[in-house]
Design a protein around this motif. Structure first.
Motif, PDB file in Angstrom:
ATOM      1  N   ASP A  44      40.769  45.613  51.946  1.00 20.42           N
ATOM      2  CA  ASP A  44      39.987  45.397  50.732  1.00 20.42           C
ATOM      3  C   ASP A  44      39.718  46.733  50.053  1.00 20.42           C
ATOM      4  O   ASP A  44      39.363  47.715  50.721  1.00 20.42           O
ATOM      5  CB  ASP A  44      38.657  44.718  51.065  1.00 20.42           C
ATOM      6  CG  ASP A  44      38.819  43.240  51.356  1.00 20.42           C
ATOM      7  OD1 ASP A  44      39.808  42.656  50.872  1.00 20.42           O
ATOM      8  OD2 ASP A  44      37.978  42.672  52.072  1.00 20.42           O
ATOM      9  N   ARG A  46      38.409  48.500  45.942  1.00 21.27           N
ATOM     10  CA  ARG A  46      37.903  48.239  44.606  1.00 21.27           C
ATOM     11  C   ARG A  46      38.882  48.683  43.522  1.00 21.27           C
ATOM     12  O   ARG A  46      38.921  48.102  42.444  1.00 21.27           O
ATOM     13  CB  ARG A  46      36.555  48.959  44.386  1.00 21.27           C
ATOM     14  CG  ARG A  46      35.487  48.602  45.383  1.00 21.27           C
ATOM     15  CD  ARG A  46      35.131  47.130  45.355  1.00 21.27           C
ATOM     16  NE  ARG A  46      34.436  46.745  44.130  1.00 21.27           N
ATOM     17  CZ  ARG A  46      34.022  45.508  43.886  1.00 21.27           C
ATOM     18  NH1 ARG A  46      34.242  44.550  44.757  1.00 21.27           N
ATOM     19  NH2 ARG A  46      33.395  45.215  42.766  1.00 21.27           N
ATOM     20  N   HIS A 258      43.857  38.050  33.869  1.00 16.22           N
ATOM     21  CA  HIS A 258      42.765  38.540  34.728  1.00 16.22           C
ATOM     22  C   HIS A 258      41.587  37.569  34.700  1.00 16.22           C
ATOM     23  O   HIS A 258      40.430  37.972  34.714  1.00 16.22           O
ATOM     24  CB  HIS A 258      42.313  39.944  34.303  1.00 16.22           C
ATOM     25  CG  HIS A 258      43.436  40.935  34.256  1.00 16.22           C
ATOM     26  ND1 HIS A 258      44.064  41.396  35.394  1.00 16.22           N
ATOM     27  CD2 HIS A 258      44.061  41.534  33.211  1.00 16.22           C
ATOM     28  CE1 HIS A 258      45.015  42.248  35.046  1.00 16.22           C
ATOM     29  NE2 HIS A 258      45.042  42.343  33.741  1.00 16.22           N
ATOM     30  N   ILE A 293      38.482  35.103  48.189  1.00 14.76           N
ATOM     31  CA  ILE A 293      38.239  36.148  47.197  1.00 14.76           C
ATOM     32  C   ILE A 293      39.251  37.275  47.356  1.00 14.76           C
ATOM     33  O   ILE A 293      39.798  37.797  46.377  1.00 14.76           O
ATOM     34  CB  ILE A 293      36.796  36.680  47.318  1.00 14.76           C
ATOM     35  CG1 ILE A 293      35.805  35.596  46.881  1.00 14.76           C
ATOM     36  CG2 ILE A 293      36.601  37.933  46.477  1.00 14.76           C
ATOM     37  CD1 ILE A 293      34.350  35.963  47.092  1.00 14.76           C
ATOM     38  N   SER A 294      39.534  37.660  48.600  1.00 10.89           N
ATOM     39  CA  SER A 294      40.497  38.732  48.837  1.00 10.89           C
ATOM     40  C   SER A 294      41.865  38.361  48.280  1.00 10.89           C
ATOM     41  O   SER A 294      42.544  39.192  47.659  1.00 10.89           O
ATOM     42  CB  SER A 294      40.597  39.020  50.336  1.00 10.89           C
ATOM     43  OG  SER A 294      39.363  39.501  50.840  1.00 10.89           O
ATOM     44  N   ARG A 297      41.640  38.415  44.358  1.00  9.63           N
ATOM     45  CA  ARG A 297      41.518  39.748  43.762  1.00  9.63           C
ATOM     46  C   ARG A 297      42.882  40.430  43.667  1.00  9.63           C
ATOM     47  O   ARG A 297      43.172  41.118  42.680  1.00  9.63           O
ATOM     48  CB  ARG A 297      40.553  40.608  44.572  1.00  9.63           C
ATOM     49  CG  ARG A 297      39.089  40.172  44.482  1.00  9.63           C
ATOM     50  CD  ARG A 297      38.150  41.230  45.035  1.00  9.63           C
ATOM     51  NE  ARG A 297      38.184  42.398  44.177  1.00  9.63           N
ATOM     52  CZ  ARG A 297      38.474  43.633  44.613  1.00  9.63           C
ATOM     53  NH1 ARG A 297      38.772  43.827  45.875  1.00  9.63           N
ATOM     54  NH2 ARG A 297      38.487  44.648  43.777  1.00  9.63           N
ATOM     55  N   ARG A 298      43.699  40.255  44.691  1.00  4.66           N
ATOM     56  CA  ARG A 298      45.024  40.883  44.651  1.00  4.66           C
ATOM     57  C   ARG A 298      45.899  40.251  43.584  1.00  4.66           C
ATOM     58  O   ARG A 298      46.649  40.936  42.892  1.00  4.66           O
ATOM     59  CB  ARG A 298      45.684  40.781  46.025  1.00  4.66           C
ATOM     60  CG  ARG A 298      45.020  41.621  47.088  1.00  4.66           C
ATOM     61  CD  ARG A 298      45.866  41.711  48.335  1.00  4.66           C
ATOM     62  NE  ARG A 298      45.966  40.463  49.056  1.00  4.66           N
ATOM     63  CZ  ARG A 298      45.158  40.097  50.035  1.00  4.66           C
ATOM     64  NH1 ARG A 298      44.153  40.883  50.386  1.00  4.66           N
ATOM     65  NH2 ARG A 298      45.333  38.952  50.665  1.00  4.66           N
ATOM     66  N   ASP A 302      42.111  42.627  40.289  1.00  7.69           N
ATOM     67  CA  ASP A 302      40.675  42.709  40.023  1.00  7.69           C
ATOM     68  C   ASP A 302      40.158  44.115  40.309  1.00  7.69           C
ATOM     69  O   ASP A 302      39.540  44.365  41.346  1.00  7.69           O
ATOM     70  CB  ASP A 302      39.952  41.673  40.906  1.00  7.69           C
ATOM     71  CG  ASP A 302      38.449  41.673  40.697  1.00  7.69           C
ATOM     72  OD1 ASP A 302      38.027  41.835  39.539  1.00  7.69           O
ATOM     73  OD2 ASP A 302      37.715  41.522  41.691  1.00  7.69           O
ATOM     74  N   ASP A 303      40.407  45.029  39.369  1.00 10.26           N
ATOM     75  CA  ASP A 303      39.955  46.400  39.573  1.00 10.26           C
ATOM     76  C   ASP A 303      39.049  46.890  38.446  1.00 10.26           C
ATOM     77  O   ASP A 303      38.792  48.083  38.315  1.00 10.26           O
ATOM     78  CB  ASP A 303      41.147  47.342  39.719  1.00 10.26           C
ATOM     79  CG  ASP A 303      42.069  47.325  38.503  1.00 10.26           C
ATOM     80  OD1 ASP A 303      41.868  46.467  37.627  1.00 10.26           O
ATOM     81  OD2 ASP A 303      42.982  48.168  38.426  1.00 10.26           O
ATOM     82  N   ARG A 332      31.785  40.862  45.691  1.00  6.93           N
ATOM     83  CA  ARG A 332      33.125  41.234  46.127  1.00  6.93           C
ATOM     84  C   ARG A 332      34.102  41.291  44.953  1.00  6.93           C
ATOM     85  O   ARG A 332      35.173  41.884  45.059  1.00  6.93           O
ATOM     86  CB  ARG A 332      33.627  40.258  47.187  1.00  6.93           C
ATOM     87  CG  ARG A 332      32.854  40.340  48.495  1.00  6.93           C
ATOM     88  CD  ARG A 332      33.287  39.260  49.462  1.00  6.93           C
ATOM     89  NE  ARG A 332      34.705  39.356  49.778  1.00  6.93           N
ATOM     90  CZ  ARG A 332      35.212  40.149  50.701  1.00  6.93           C
ATOM     91  NH1 ARG A 332      34.407  40.930  51.400  1.00  6.93           N
ATOM     92  NH2 ARG A 332      36.504  40.172  50.952  1.00  6.93           N
ATOM     93  N   PHE A 333      33.762  40.640  43.846  1.00  9.79           N
ATOM     94  CA  PHE A 333      34.593  40.707  42.645  1.00  9.79           C
ATOM     95  C   PHE A 333      34.201  41.913  41.797  1.00  9.79           C
ATOM     96  O   PHE A 333      33.011  42.205  41.638  1.00  9.79           O
ATOM     97  CB  PHE A 333      34.423  39.450  41.787  1.00  9.79           C
ATOM     98  CG  PHE A 333      35.155  38.246  42.300  1.00  9.79           C
ATOM     99  CD1 PHE A 333      36.526  38.157  42.236  1.00  9.79           C
ATOM    100  CD2 PHE A 333      34.454  37.181  42.849  1.00  9.79           C
ATOM    101  CE1 PHE A 333      37.204  37.045  42.701  1.00  9.79           C
ATOM    102  CE2 PHE A 333      35.113  36.057  43.311  1.00  9.79           C
ATOM    103  CZ  PHE A 333      36.488  35.989  43.245  1.00  9.79           C
ATOM    104  N   THR A 337      31.375  37.233  36.873  1.00 13.27           N
ATOM    105  CA  THR A 337      31.408  35.856  37.367  1.00 13.27           C
ATOM    106  C   THR A 337      30.525  34.957  36.513  1.00 13.27           C
ATOM    107  O   THR A 337      29.453  35.364  36.066  1.00 13.27           O
ATOM    108  CB  THR A 337      30.961  35.779  38.834  1.00 13.27           C
ATOM    109  OG1 THR A 337      29.676  36.387  38.973  1.00 13.27           O
ATOM    110  CG2 THR A 337      31.961  36.504  39.735  1.00 13.27           C
TER     111      THR A 337
END
Length: 616
Positions: A44, A46, A258, A293-294, A297-298, A302-303, A332-333, A337
Motif C-alpha cells: 500500500d 499513497r 478516477h 480498497i487496495s 486504488r491501484r 488513487d494518488d 485509505r482513499f 468519498t
C-alpha cells in the motif's frame, strides 16, 4: 512435466507488452520517455513508486523493491507456476510452445485448471439460460428490466435443478471431481459429490483480468431451502475479500475517470452500467473492506484528492451500518468519498425499473460528502432541541470533523456541524480541537505500546539505491551512463557502446552493475533484464532502479542522443585519466629516450581519439 524450450520462453516475453498485462490491474500513466508508473500492487502506498518499462519488459517498485518481468509479475499476483505463467502469456499472443522432449503441450495443472473449469461452467450456465427450464430465471431478469442483451453482456446464466447436471457436463470434458471440488463448483456431501448451484440464476464473477473465478447465485424457487444468495466458497483463485463484481467491465472507465461507484448487489451493478454509470462495482458475499480498497486504488490510480468514490446505501439500518463501516476505511482513499441515497430508499436496480435510466444517472448528482452523511448519522440519535442533546451531539460528532485528513476542508465542516447543531462556530471549533488532541494522545500511546512490545531486531544492512548515491560529477556520469546502457543500449552506436561498456567505474555499486552487463550476451533477447538479474547482491535492486527509472529526456530521439553522449562522456573521461597519467610519466623520463618518444606518441593518439569523439 516437460520443460518449455528456453527460446520459446524468451520469444513469448518479447511478444507480450508487459504494460498491457500490468495495466489490467494497475492504472499506469506516463513517467518520462519510455516509462510508466502507478500504485504498487505489492504494498500500500499513497503516491506511485511502481515503474514499468515496456521496452525492456521490466518493472520495479522504488518503495518496496519488488521487480521482475511479466512472468514474475504473474507468479506473484496469481500464484501460478513459471510454466503456467509462460503458457498463459503464450495463449495471450497466440504462440505455440515447444517442449524439450518434443512432445505436445502437457495438460496444465493447478490454478490453470481451476480457471478453465470456471470458464467452462460459465459457458454451460449461459447456455442453460436459453432452455425451457430456465423460464423462471428469464422472468426474474425481465421483471427487473433486463433483456436478453443485458444477460448476455454480463454473462448471466442458469444452474439447472438436477443434482449433477454441471458435474456430469464437466467430467465429460475431462475435469476431475477433485478439481471441481477445489474450484467450488461442486460440493462434497455424505452421499457423494453434487452441484453447488442448483435451480438458481447465476452471475459469473471475474477477476480484474476478465477470467471467471467464481459465481454468485440467487434462488428462484420456493422449495429451495438455501440462502437467498449463494456464492462460490473460498478457493485458491476466489478470495471474497478481494473480489469486486463488475470490475472487469468497469476498470477502463475507472482508470480514465478516477471515479468509482460502489453499489450493493449484482443487479445494481447491471442497472448502473446499462444506465450509463459504467464505473459501478459491488463486493461479493461480504462487506466492502480494506482489501477491496487496495484493489480499487491501484485500478483507479488513487494518488490525489481529485478522484471520487461514491457509495450507494439503503437508508435502512443495514445500509447505515454499511456506510459507517465504509467510513472507517475512508482514510485509505486519497480520493474524496461520497454517499448517494436514492429517493424513497430505492436501490439502483429498482430506481431504474421505476423511473428510468435518467434517474439512476441523476442519483450521482445528489451525492453528499461522506463526512456529512456520517455526521448526520451521529446526530440523529440526539434531541437537538435541548441543551443536553446538543452537547451530546457535539461530543459525538466532533471526532469525525477532527479526523478529516485535509486541513483545508476541516474549517468548512466545522461550520457545517455548527449549523446542524445551532451552535456558535468557536464553540464547535474548540470541541473539534479537543477531539483532535485526544486522538493524537491515543495514537501516541498505541505506537508506544506497539514499539515496547516488539523484540529488538538487528539493524538491516543499508541497501544502495539511486537516491543514496553520492552527488559528485563522476558518480552522476556513471549513473547516467548505466541508465543509458540498460535502457537504450540497443540504440547506442554499436562500437561506441561496446567500448564504453568496458570502461571501469569508480563507484563500487555502479561498477557491480556495469560488470554484470559487460558479462552478458548482448545478442540475446532480453539482455538488459538478464544483466540486472545477474548483478551480485546487495546491488541488484540498484540495477533494477537503473533499468526502470525515468530517463531525463523529453522525447525518444532526445533520449537516444543523450545515451550516445553519455557513452562518449565516459570515454572522454577515461582518455583524460590516461593523458594525466602519461603527462606525469613524461616528467620522469628523458625527452629524447625511447620511452619519452613512446609516451609523446601515445599523447598524440589520445588527443586525436578525443577529437574524434568530440566531432561525432
Amino acid at each position: 512435466m516437460p520443460r518449455i524450450r528456453q527460446s520459446d520462453v524468451e520469444e513469448v516475453k518479447t511478444r507480450v507488452n508487459i504494460a498491457d498485462v500490468i495495466g489490467e490491474r494497475v492504472a499506469l500513466k506516463p513517467a518520462g520517455v519510455g516509462s510508466m508508473k502507478g500504485l504498487c500492487p505489492f504494498h500500500d502506498e499513497r503516491s506511485p513508486s511502481f515503474h514499468v518499462r515496456p521496452q525492456v519488459g521490466y518493472y520495479h517498485c522504488f518503495g518496496c523493491g519488488e521487480s521482475g518481468d511479466v512472468y514474475s509479475f504473474l507468479r506473484a499476483m496469481d500464484h501460478v507456476s513459471f510454466t503456467e505463467a509462460v503458457e498463459r502469456m503464450a495463449g495471450r499472443v497466440g504462440y505455440t510452445l515447444h517442449y524439450e522432449d518434443g512432445g505436445a503441450a502437457p495438460e496444465t495443472t493447478g490454478r490453470s485448471r481451476l480457471y478453465a473449469a470456471n470458464a467452462a461452467a460459465a459457458e454451460y450456465y449461459r447456455s442453460r439460460l436459453l432452455t425451457p427450464e430456465a423460464d423462471a430465471a428469464r422472468r426474474f431478469l425481465g421483471d427487473r428490466g433486463f433483456d436478453a442483451g443485458a444477460a448476455a453482456h454480463f454473462g448471466v446464466g442458469y444452474a439447472p435443478k438436477g443434482w449433477s447436471s454441471l458435474l456430469d457436463h464437466l467430467t465429460a470434458q475431462k475435469f476431475s471431481r477433485d478439481e471441481l471440488v477445489q474450484a467450488g463448483l461442486v460440493s462434497q456431501g455424505q452421499r457423494g459429490v453434487y452441484d453447488r448451484f442448483r435451480g438458481r440464476l447465476v452471475w459469473p464473477i471475474r477477476d480484474v483480468t476478465g477470467q471467471v473465478i467464481g459465481f454468485g447465485a440467487r434462488k428462484l424457487y420456493d422449495d429451495d431451502q438455501g440462502p437467498k444468495y449463494l456464492n462460490t466458497p473460498e478457493t485458491p483463485i476466489y478470495k471474497k475479500a478481494q473480489v469486486l463484481y463488475g470490475l472487469d467491465l468497469a476498470k477502463r472507465d475507472i482508470s480514465r475517470s478516477h471515479r468509482v461507484v460502489v453499489v450493493e448487489g449484482y443487479t445494481d451493478v447491471m442497472a448502473c452500467h446499462l444506465a450509463g454509470i459504467t464505473t459501478a462495482i459491488a463486493s461479493c458475499g461480504t462487506a466492502f473492506g480494506s482489501d477491496h480498497i487496495s484493489v480499487l486504488r491501484r485500478v483507479m490510480g488513487d494518488d490525489s484528492a481529485s478522484g471520487e468514490v461514491v457509495f450507494t446505501f439503503d437508508p435502512d439500518a443495514a445500509g447505515q451500518k454499511a456506510a459507517l463501516r465504509a467510513f472507517a476505511d475512508e482514510k485509505r482513499f486519497a480520493a474524496q468519498t461520497y454517499v448517494a441515497v436514492a429517493p424513497e430508499g430505492l436501490d439502483p436496480c429498482d430506481l431504474r425499473l421505476q423511473r428510468g435510466d435518467g434517474a439512476v444517472r441523476a442519483l450521482m448528482d445528489t451525492k453528499a460528502p461522506m463526512f456529512e452523511f456520517v455526521i448526520d448519522q451521529r446526530l440523529k440519535d440526539f434531541d437537538l432541541s435541548s441543551v443536553e442533546g446538543r452537547a451530546g451531539a457535539l461530543r459525538a460528532a466532533a471526532p469525525i470533523v477532527a479526523d478529516i485528513r485535509d486541513p483545508s476542508l476541516r474549517p468548512g465542516y466545522v461550520r457545517v456541524l455548527a449549523r446542524r447543531l445551532g451552535l456558535d462556530i468557536p464553540e464547535v471549533q474548540s470541541a473539534v480541537e479537543r477531539a483532535a488532541r485526544g486522538a493524537d494522545r491515543v495514537e501516541a500511546r498505541e505506537k508506544g505500546r506497539t514499539a515496547g512490545s516488539e523484540p529488538e531486531r538487528a539493524p538491516l544492512a543499508a541497501s544502495v539505491t539511486l537516491s543514496s548515491l553520492p552527488n559528485t560529477r563522476d558518480v552522476a556520469l556513471e549513473r547516467g551512463a548505466m541508465m543509458a546502457f540498460l535502457q537504450y543500449g540497443h540504440r547506442i552506436e554499436p562500437d561506441l557502446f561496446l567500448r564504453a561498456l568496458q570502461t571501469p567505474f569508480g563507484h563500487p555499486a555502479l561498477e557491480a552493475v556495469r560488470s554484470a552487463l559487460a558479462a552478458t550476451d548482448l545478442s540475446q533477447p532480453g539482455w538488459a533484464v538478464a544483466a540486472v538479474e545477474a548483478v551480485r547482491e546487495p546491488f541488484r535492486s540498484l540495477g533494477a532502479e537503473l533499468l526502470t527509472a525515468e530517463f531525463p529526456a523529453r522525447t525518444e530521439e532526445g533520449a537516444v542522443a543523450s545515451a550516445n553522449d553519455l557513452a562518449r562522456g565516459l570515454l572522454v573521461r577515461e582518455l583524460q585519466r590516461e593523458k594525466d597519467e602519461l603527462l606525469r610519466g613524461i616528467q620522469r623520463v628523458p625527452a629524447d629516450s625511447d620511452e619519452g618518444r613512446r609516451l609523446r606518441y601515445r599523447l598524440r593518439e589520445l588527443d586525436a581519439d578525443r577529437q574524434r569523439l568530440a566531432d561525432a
